[in-house]
Design a protein around this motif. Structure first.
Motif, mmCIF file in Angstrom:
data_model
loop_
_atom_site.group_PDB
_atom_site.id
_atom_site.type_symbol
_atom_site.label_atom_id
_atom_site.label_comp_id
_atom_site.label_asym_id
_atom_site.label_seq_id
_atom_site.Cartn_x
_atom_site.Cartn_y
_atom_site.Cartn_z
ATOM 1 N N CYS A 202 0.856 -1.190 0.000
ATOM 2 C CA CYS A 202 0.000 0.000 0.000
ATOM 3 C C CYS A 202 0.893 1.242 0.000
ATOM 4 N N PRO A 203 0.443 2.331 -0.602
ATOM 5 C CA PRO A 203 1.235 3.567 -0.586
ATOM 6 C C PRO A 203 1.462 4.059 0.852
ATOM 7 N N ASP A 204 2.436 4.954 1.002
ATOM 8 C CA ASP A 204 2.687 5.567 2.309
ATOM 9 C C ASP A 204 1.384 6.109 2.889
ATOM 10 N N ASN A 205 1.249 5.993 4.200
ATOM 11 C CA ASN A 205 0.107 6.507 4.955
ATOM 12 C C ASN A 205 -1.209 5.812 4.617
ATOM 13 N N GLN A 206 -1.108 4.550 4.142
ATOM 14 C CA GLN A 206 -2.281 3.724 3.907
ATOM 15 C C GLN A 206 -1.981 2.313 4.406
ATOM 16 N N GLN A 207 -3.036 1.556 4.674
ATOM 17 C CA GLN A 207 -2.879 0.180 5.140
ATOM 18 C C GLN A 207 -4.053 -0.655 4.652
ATOM 19 N N SER A 208 -3.922 -1.977 4.756
ATOM 20 C CA SER A 208 -5.021 -2.890 4.427
ATOM 21 C C SER A 208 -4.907 -4.123 5.309
ATOM 22 N N THR A 209 -6.010 -4.822 5.468
ATOM 23 C CA THR A 209 -6.012 -6.084 6.212
ATOM 24 C C THR A 209 -6.890 -7.089 5.489
ATOM 25 N N GLN B 123 -8.161 -6.721 1.740
ATOM 26 C CA GLN B 123 -9.045 -5.598 1.394
ATOM 27 C C GLN B 123 -8.232 -4.501 0.709
ATOM 28 N N SER B 124 -8.915 -3.530 0.130
ATOM 29 C CA SER B 124 -8.259 -2.396 -0.514
ATOM 30 C C SER B 124 -7.555 -1.531 0.528
ATOM 31 N N CYS B 125 -6.567 -0.790 0.081
ATOM 32 C CA CYS B 125 -5.833 0.105 0.978
ATOM 33 C C CYS B 125 -6.722 1.280 1.377
ATOM 34 N N THR B 126 -6.616 1.679 2.636
ATOM 35 C CA THR B 126 -7.355 2.830 3.143
ATOM 36 C C THR B 126 -6.386 3.743 3.888
ATOM 37 N N ALA B 127 -6.752 5.003 4.009
ATOM 38 C CA ALA B 127 -5.906 5.991 4.678
ATOM 39 C C ALA B 127 -5.736 5.643 6.157
ATOM 40 N N CYS B 128 -4.557 5.967 6.677
ATOM 41 C CA CYS B 128 -4.310 5.780 8.103
ATOM 42 C C CYS B 128 -5.239 6.688 8.902
ATOM 43 N N PRO B 129 -5.625 6.256 10.105
ATOM 44 C CA PRO B 129 -6.437 7.116 10.967
ATOM 45 C C PRO B 129 -5.677 8.392 11.330
ATOM 46 N N GLN B 130 -6.410 9.421 11.702
ATOM 47 C CA GLN B 130 -5.833 10.708 12.115
ATOM 48 C C GLN B 130 -4.747 10.474 13.167
ATOM 49 N N GLY B 131 -3.584 11.080 12.975
ATOM 50 C CA GLY B 131 -2.496 10.985 13.943
ATOM 51 C C GLY B 131 -1.610 9.760 13.743
ATOM 52 N N GLN B 132 -1.865 8.974 12.710
ATOM 53 C CA GLN B 132 -1.034 7.813 12.436
ATOM 54 C C GLN B 132 -0.464 7.907 11.027
ATOM 55 N N SER B 133 0.626 7.165 10.798
ATOM 56 C CA SER B 133 1.248 7.150 9.482
ATOM 57 C C SER B 133 1.856 5.776 9.234
ATOM 58 N N SER B 134 2.270 5.537 7.995
ATOM 59 C CA SER B 134 2.933 4.282 7.650
ATOM 60 C C SER B 134 3.815 4.515 6.437
ATOM 61 N N VAL B 135 4.750 3.600 6.223
ATOM 62 C CA VAL B 135 5.516 3.573 4.982
ATOM 63 C C VAL B 135 4.971 2.418 4.152
ATOM 64 N N SER B 136 5.199 2.443 2.876
ATOM 65 C CA SER B 136 4.639 1.448 1.954
ATOM 66 C C SER B 136 4.813 0.024 2.473
ATOM 67 N N SER C 250 3.527 -1.329 5.236
ATOM 68 C CA SER C 250 3.510 -1.534 6.689
ATOM 69 C C SER C 250 2.211 -0.997 7.282
ATOM 70 N N SER C 251 1.939 -1.391 8.521
ATOM 71 C CA SER C 251 0.731 -0.958 9.219
ATOM 72 C C SER C 251 0.870 0.480 9.700
ATOM 73 N N CYS C 252 -0.263 1.125 9.875
ATOM 74 C CA CYS C 252 -0.272 2.474 10.432
ATOM 75 C C CYS C 252 0.073 2.410 11.917
ATOM 76 N N SER C 253 0.792 3.386 12.373
ATOM 77 C CA SER C 253 1.113 3.489 13.803
ATOM 78 C C SER C 253 1.168 4.965 14.165
ATOM 79 N N ASP C 254 1.205 5.235 15.463
ATOM 80 C CA ASP C 254 1.222 6.623 15.924
ATOM 81 C C ASP C 254 2.366 7.373 15.258
ATOM 82 N N ALA C 255 2.043 8.541 14.737
ATOM 83 C CA ALA C 255 3.046 9.372 14.073
ATOM 84 C C ALA C 255 3.994 9.951 15.124
#
Length: 139
Positions: free
Chosen positions: A86-93, A96-109, A111-116
């Protein structure tokens, strides 16, 4: 009429006990099976020739000769394509399709979103002062 009916019954029974290639392969019988290409699969019993191989659905993949399965978490695919991160700041499980990280979290391609990680105003000022001191000492 009985002969025609008998021939029909024999044909139906022959199809019913036919030795088909397993899923992910195609061919006229199980002795002459060929694997579907990567990211394609087939269904046992209807896989007579290469046109029996179908592209894996979106967010699924397969290696040659296997059935389609979901992409790993934080990966996605277009129909019939390999899974990519998934592109940076997106995740999937669960495929499923990639979705944006929740507010205050980020990710690199991939990987899972985690606290920024954020720096407080005091941390930024400390780093700037430290850099100026190091530059002053070097000069």
């Amino acid at each position: 009429m009985n002969i025609l009916f008998s021939i029909l019954i024999v044909q139906i029974l022959r199809v019913a006990v036919a030795d088909f290639c397993q899923s992910g392969y195609y061919g006229p019988d199980s002795q002459m099976c060929t694997a579907c290409q990567d990211n394609y699969s087939s269904t046992q019993g209807s896989n007579i020739d290469s046109s029996s191989c179908f592209p894996c659905p979106e967010n699924q993949t397969s290696s040659s000769g296997n059935t389609c399965s979901p992409c790993p978490d934080n990966f996605y695919s277009q129909s019939g394509q390999y899974c990519i991160g998934c592109p940076d700041n997106q995740q999937s499980t669960g495929g499923q399709s990639c979705t944006a990280c929740p507010q205050g979290q980020s990710s690199v391609s991939g990987s899972s979103c985690s606290d920024a990680t954020t720096f407080s105003k005091n941390q930024k000022q400390f780093i700037i002062k430290t850099i100026f001191i190091i530059i002053f000492l070097i000069l």
